[in-house]
Design an enzyme around this catalytic site. Sequence first.
Site, PDB file in Angstrom:
ATOM      1  N   ALA A 202      34.267  39.009  36.766  1.00 35.13           N
ATOM      2  CA  ALA A 202      34.041  37.871  37.913  1.00 35.13           C
ATOM      3  C   ALA A 202      32.027  37.285  37.646  1.00 35.13           C
ATOM      4  O   ALA A 202      31.943  35.823  37.914  1.00 35.13           O
ATOM      5  CB  ALA A 202      34.231  37.850  39.047  1.00 35.13           C
ATOM      6  N   THR A 239      39.603  52.786  46.920  1.00 34.00           N
ATOM      7  CA  THR A 239      39.094  51.351  47.973  1.00 34.00           C
ATOM      8  C   THR A 239      38.676  49.688  47.550  1.00 34.00           C
ATOM      9  O   THR A 239      38.450  50.262  46.724  1.00 34.00           O
ATOM     10  CB  THR A 239      38.411  52.126  48.836  1.00 34.00           C
ATOM     11  OG1 THR A 239      38.674  53.370  50.167  1.00 34.00           O
ATOM     12  CG2 THR A 239      38.548  51.477  50.802  1.00 34.00           C
ATOM     13  N   CYS A 327      24.129  44.520  26.166  1.00 32.56           N
ATOM     14  CA  CYS A 327      24.632  45.552  26.123  1.00 32.56           C
ATOM     15  C   CYS A 327      23.737  46.300  25.020  1.00 32.56           C
ATOM     16  O   CYS A 327      23.848  47.575  24.676  1.00 32.56           O
ATOM     17  CB  CYS A 327      26.651  45.610  25.730  1.00 32.56           C
ATOM     18  SG  CYS A 327      26.500  44.488  26.609  1.00 32.56           S
TER      19      CYS A 327
HETATM   20  N1  7TS Z   1      33.929  41.753  27.007  1.00 32.86           N
HETATM   21  C1  7TS Z   1      33.277  40.719  27.234  1.00 32.86           C
HETATM   22  C2  7TS Z   1      33.418  39.856  25.457  1.00 32.86           C
HETATM   23  C3  7TS Z   1      31.940  40.486  27.590  1.00 32.86           C
HETATM   24  O1  7TS Z   1      30.952  39.425  26.552  1.00 32.86           O
HETATM   25  C4  7TS Z   1      31.249  41.365  27.926  1.00 32.86           C
HETATM   26  C5  7TS Z   1      30.098  41.922  28.912  1.00 32.86           C
HETATM   27  C6  7TS Z   1      32.411  42.468  28.793  1.00 32.86           C
HETATM   28  C7  7TS Z   1      33.044  42.763  28.559  1.00 32.86           C
HETATM   29  C8  7TS Z   1      31.765  43.843  29.870  1.00 32.86           C
HETATM   30  O2  7TS Z   1      31.870  43.499  30.663  1.00 32.86           O
HETATM   31  P1  7TS Z   1      31.857  43.663  32.228  1.00 32.86           P
HETATM   32  O3  7TS Z   1      32.640  43.436  33.430  1.00 32.86           O
HETATM   33  O4  7TS Z   1      32.387  45.514  32.135  1.00 32.86           O
HETATM   34  O5  7TS Z   1      30.439  43.430  32.671  1.00 32.86           O
HETATM   35  N2  7TS Z   1      29.507  40.937  27.538  1.00 32.86           N
HETATM   36  C9  7TS Z   1      27.294  41.193  27.532  1.00 32.86           C
HETATM   37  C10 7TS Z   1      26.651  40.073  26.630  1.00 32.86           C
HETATM   38  O6  7TS Z   1      27.644  39.493  26.190  1.00 32.86           O
HETATM   39  N3  7TS Z   1      25.098  40.521  27.008  1.00 32.86           N
HETATM   40  O7  7TS Z   1      25.527  41.461  27.848  1.00 32.86           O
HETATM   41  C11 7TS Z   1      26.447  41.513  28.390  1.00 32.86           C
END
Ligand code: 7TS
Length: 404
Positions: A202, A239, A327
């Site tokens: 989201a 929950t 990340c």
């Molecule tokens: N998959 C992709 C392609 C993403 O870009 C990210 C977050 C995630 C999974 C993870 O999502 P979350 O809901 O677990 O947060 N990507 C990034 C990014 O590109 N820079 O910071 C977070």
Amino acid sequence: MKVYLDNNATTMVDPEVTQAMIPYFSEMYGNPNSLHKFGTASHPAITKAINQMYKAIGANDKDDIVFTSCATESNNWVLQSVWIDKILNGDKNHIVTTEIEHPSVLSTCKFLEEQGVKVTYLPVNDQGIVEAHTVKAFITEKTALVSIMWANNETGMIFPIQEIGEICRDKGVLFHTDGVQAVGKIPVNMQEVHVDFMSMSAHKFHGPKGIGALYIKNSQKLTPLLHGGDQMGGRRSGTLNVPYIVGMGQALELATTNIEEKMATIRAKRDRLEDALLGSLSDVFTVGDRNNRTPNTILISIRGVEGEGMLWDLNNSLIGASTGSACASEDLEANSVMLAIGADNELAHTGIRLSLSRFTTDEEIDYVIERFQSAVKRLRAISSSYAIVQPTAGGAAGECHIHH
Ligand code: 7TS
């Protein structure tokens, strides 16, 4: 002025989404699994959110959409459960993915390799995507799952999900796509593709952080990752996070309503920014054909300018960008997606990701163009390596000048 251009990392929560969520923190806080009115009061809102999600991605009644805590959980769930269902309890031993998936897929694959699973990491071409025929060539009788992202978080490049889905269907192999960077940004219709599982998050489309979902075609079997109170039909215990579920549904409806129009508006701003930077600076390159990118994303390299130096200067101008995935941004390693595409090590240290949103304004773009140009000039003037190397100084700047 303050400009946020890191929308692929996370987005601002749309104020309309915040408004929709508030009553479920305050008045309607009951547990929806309780039988009393405090609990049941939130049922209509949950139903509405689920309907908003189904409609936004073109899911049908037979399909399932299960809320999770984030896309990282959704990705882990699919990979670990297919391992349990098809490899530990079946006769398969192989997973096909790509070199440039998000760490929530790549690290899970590494974990599964330690458990004895064979994993093929497909290389990407100079556009940063994997073509369908490459996927086909690597599927074997033993392949349990193909997991390939819909759009890449660092480049915005869109993968041929329709063709890959058809190949997986014909070969009888399960197909998972990480749809995090596609859903809410480009049209996604599950009736038009053959995808068994799709992960969503989201906070990438102006919803809250800490909630994701998994689309499951035909509600097929998938061993749960979280066992417990049997919420979500036993598929994902815990929950229900009612305010966030409400927020996710509302955010996705807002993002996907008139999506073509929204895309055109964002694309025009993105292209103007990209053209201005490519046109005014020498030795700058953007990754991938922009017609096959999500409309909000630019990954730009600036010869002679370290990505971190550039971020520092931009940050001093109150512009938020990134050197790639947040990340992975705590280390100063080269951008792994750029290396996979074939950039040399020096160039891969210069990648800057600029990612817009529907809230980005023309004035902000003007400001970023001006500040970006002056940062490059300043950093090149103090760079010892750029003055010496200047590999193609004065040469044409443009797309896809990254050579193998
Ligand atoms: N998959 C992709 C392609 C993403 O870009 C990210 C977050 C995630 C999974 C993870 O999502 P979350 O809901 O677990 O947060 N990507 C990034 C990014 O590109 N820079 O910071 C977070």
